[in-house]
Design an enzyme around this catalytic site. Structure first.
Site, PDB file in Angstrom:
ATOM      1  N   ASN A 132       0.829  -1.195   0.000  1.00 17.64           N
ATOM      2  CA  ASN A 132       0.000   0.000   0.000  1.00 17.64           C
ATOM      3  C   ASN A 132       0.866   1.249   0.000  1.00 17.64           C
ATOM      4  O   ASN A 132       1.968   1.257   0.539  1.00 17.64           O
ATOM      5  CB  ASN A 132      -0.964   0.010   1.200  1.00 17.64           C
ATOM      6  CG  ASN A 132      -0.392   0.698   2.413  1.00 17.64           C
ATOM      7  OD1 ASN A 132      -0.398   1.930   2.504  1.00 17.64           O
ATOM      8  ND2 ASN A 132       0.133  -0.085   3.359  1.00 17.64           N
ATOM      9  N   SER A 157       5.762   5.199   8.688  1.00 17.99           N
ATOM     10  CA  SER A 157       5.126   4.912   7.408  1.00 17.99           C
ATOM     11  C   SER A 157       6.090   5.258   6.282  1.00 17.99           C
ATOM     12  O   SER A 157       6.708   6.325   6.299  1.00 17.99           O
ATOM     13  CB  SER A 157       3.844   5.729   7.252  1.00 17.99           C
ATOM     14  OG  SER A 157       3.368   5.617   5.920  1.00 17.99           O
ATOM     15  N   THR A 179       4.769   8.686   3.503  1.00 14.62           N
ATOM     16  CA  THR A 179       4.796  10.131   3.703  1.00 14.62           C
ATOM     17  C   THR A 179       6.250  10.564   3.606  1.00 14.62           C
ATOM     18  O   THR A 179       7.097  10.080   4.368  1.00 14.62           O
ATOM     19  CB  THR A 179       4.204  10.528   5.068  1.00 14.62           C
ATOM     20  OG1 THR A 179       2.816  10.172   5.076  1.00 14.62           O
ATOM     21  CG2 THR A 179       4.341  12.019   5.320  1.00 14.62           C
ATOM     22  N   LYS A 210       5.825   3.777  16.963  1.00 13.81           N
ATOM     23  CA  LYS A 210       5.787   2.699  15.970  1.00 13.81           C
ATOM     24  C   LYS A 210       6.952   2.863  15.010  1.00 13.81           C
ATOM     25  O   LYS A 210       7.107   3.916  14.385  1.00 13.81           O
ATOM     26  CB  LYS A 210       4.463   2.735  15.205  1.00 13.81           C
ATOM     27  CG  LYS A 210       4.241   1.578  14.241  1.00 13.81           C
ATOM     28  CD  LYS A 210       2.812   1.614  13.716  1.00 13.81           C
ATOM     29  CE  LYS A 210       2.506   0.436  12.819  1.00 13.81           C
ATOM     30  NZ  LYS A 210       1.070   0.452  12.386  1.00 13.81           N
ATOM     31  N   ASN A 246       6.160  -1.469  11.410  1.00 14.34           N
ATOM     32  CA  ASN A 246       5.361  -1.018  10.276  1.00 14.34           C
ATOM     33  C   ASN A 246       5.712  -1.859   9.038  1.00 14.34           C
ATOM     34  O   ASN A 246       6.402  -2.875   9.140  1.00 14.34           O
ATOM     35  CB  ASN A 246       5.632   0.472  10.032  1.00 14.34           C
ATOM     36  CG  ASN A 246       4.427   1.223   9.513  1.00 14.34           C
ATOM     37  OD1 ASN A 246       3.725   0.750   8.627  1.00 14.34           O
ATOM     38  ND2 ASN A 246       4.190   2.423  10.040  1.00 14.34           N
TER      39      ASN A 246
END
Length: 342
Positions: free
Chosen positions: A110, A174, A177, A216, A245
């Site tokens: 994703n 993530s 970003t 995280k 992650n």
């Protein structure tokens, strides 16, 4: 029953299937259909972070970014649910298509990019929830906010979710970003955690309630880079860690359809890398800091392996998409049977 449902959902594009499934779950939950699919939840309470978790298996952030489906998902046997990642303002995320199945590997890629309705919407959903287990709020930064000012976005979200959730996760890992993972470097990480834990402590005092905070992290580290950042976390007032992650690595899926798509890879191929980081984290953080193991769980044995590597709790995402509520139940039962010693 879930296998039949999955076959239908997998005929749809992944993001469409996600929306259809969640809306159907919410509708079905009103008539008890979700509980029929999931069966009775495993009751195996565990205490961590000053909270009691009905069982040790949670839903990871990302599936319910806006908190719109907390109660419906709560009927599927999870001991806790994490919502988000949420940003100060609504944002659409990256252009579609941005989610891809690698079915033969039980994996997803994703590049959603923190698409969400904004923190104010999430707060309203948190206030309306009926799910009795702990609910965590996962917070991030706006896409256009320079990484040097990221702390402002995290603090803004922290201040708003603090009264309405049970714990808070700071997402600095993530891959979708730009430059976000730079916050894992020791200098920026030390400054960010110091500012956010101080803000959290002030909010705790203001509201008369203790909100545990976790961070995280990513799986894509060399040991030489990982250890110093873990030491920063260990030296901070952070209550716990989520490891990990999604990954940018593609070795385990090379040559597969969609393997070359940009974004984070999750699912079965992530297990070994995530467990490596998890085990190193336990070594550095010691026995008392809470660690949630995430990444690659597609069967009960994987959850037990995370416990053996040092996890106190585990979370599911991609494995849940492939295997449904049966995986929640199997993992919760296996963890209850193995106990805290793995």
């Amino acid at each position: 029953m879930y296998g039949w449902l999955r076959r239908g959902l997998f005929t749809l594009p992944p993001e469409t299937a996600h929306d259809v499934a969640l809306n159907a779950l919410r509708l079905g939950g009103r008539f008890g259909a979700a509980r029929l699919i999931a069966g009775c939840p495993v009751a195996a309470p565990v205490d961590h972070l000053g909270l009691t978790f009905p069982n040790a298996v949670g839903l990871a952030a990302g599936l319910d970014k806006n908190g719109d489906f907390i109660d419906a998902l709560g009927q599927l046997g999870f001991g806790f649910i994490e919502v988000g990642t949420v940003t100060p303002k609504p944002q659409p995320g990256n252009p579609k298509p941005r989610m891809f199945r690698l079915t033969g590997h039980e994996a997803l890629i994703n590049r959603l990019g923190f698409n969400n309705k904004g923190v104010d919407h999430l707060v309203e959903r948190l206030k309306a929830r009926r799910f009795a287990g702990p609910v965590g709020a996962n917070i991030g930064k706006q896409k256009e906010t320079p990484v040097e000012r990221a702390a402002e976005d995290y603090r803004y979200c922290l201040e708003r979710v603090h009264p309405h959730c049970d714990y808070i996760t700071v997402n600095i890992s993530s891959p979708n970003t730009a430059n976000l993972r730079a916050l894992q470097d020791t200098g920026p990480l030390r400054e960010l955690l110091a500012e956010l834990t101080a803000a959290r402590d002030a909010l705790d005092a203001e509201h008369g309630v203790r909100r545990p905070m976790l961070v995280k992290i990513a799986p894509d580290w060399s040991d030489e880079a990982l250890h110093p950042s873990l030491e920063v976390i260990a030296d901070s007032s952070i209550d716990g860690l989520i490891a990990t992650n999604t990954t940018l690595a593609r070795d385990a899926v090379a040559g597969s359809p969609h393997a070359a798509e940009a974004g984070g890879l999750s699912g079965a191929p992530l297990l070994d890398a995530a467990n490596h980081v998890l085990a190193r984290a336990r070594d550095v953080l010691g026995p008392d800091r809470t660690i949630i193991g995430l990444g690659g769980i597609t069967r009960a044995e994987d959850a037990v392996a995370k416990r053996a590597a040092g996890a106190d709790l585990v979370q599911l995402y991609t494995g849940f998409i492939y295997h449904g509520p049966a995986l929640v139940r199997a993992c919760a039962q296996a963890l209850a049977e193995t106990g805290d010693d793995g």
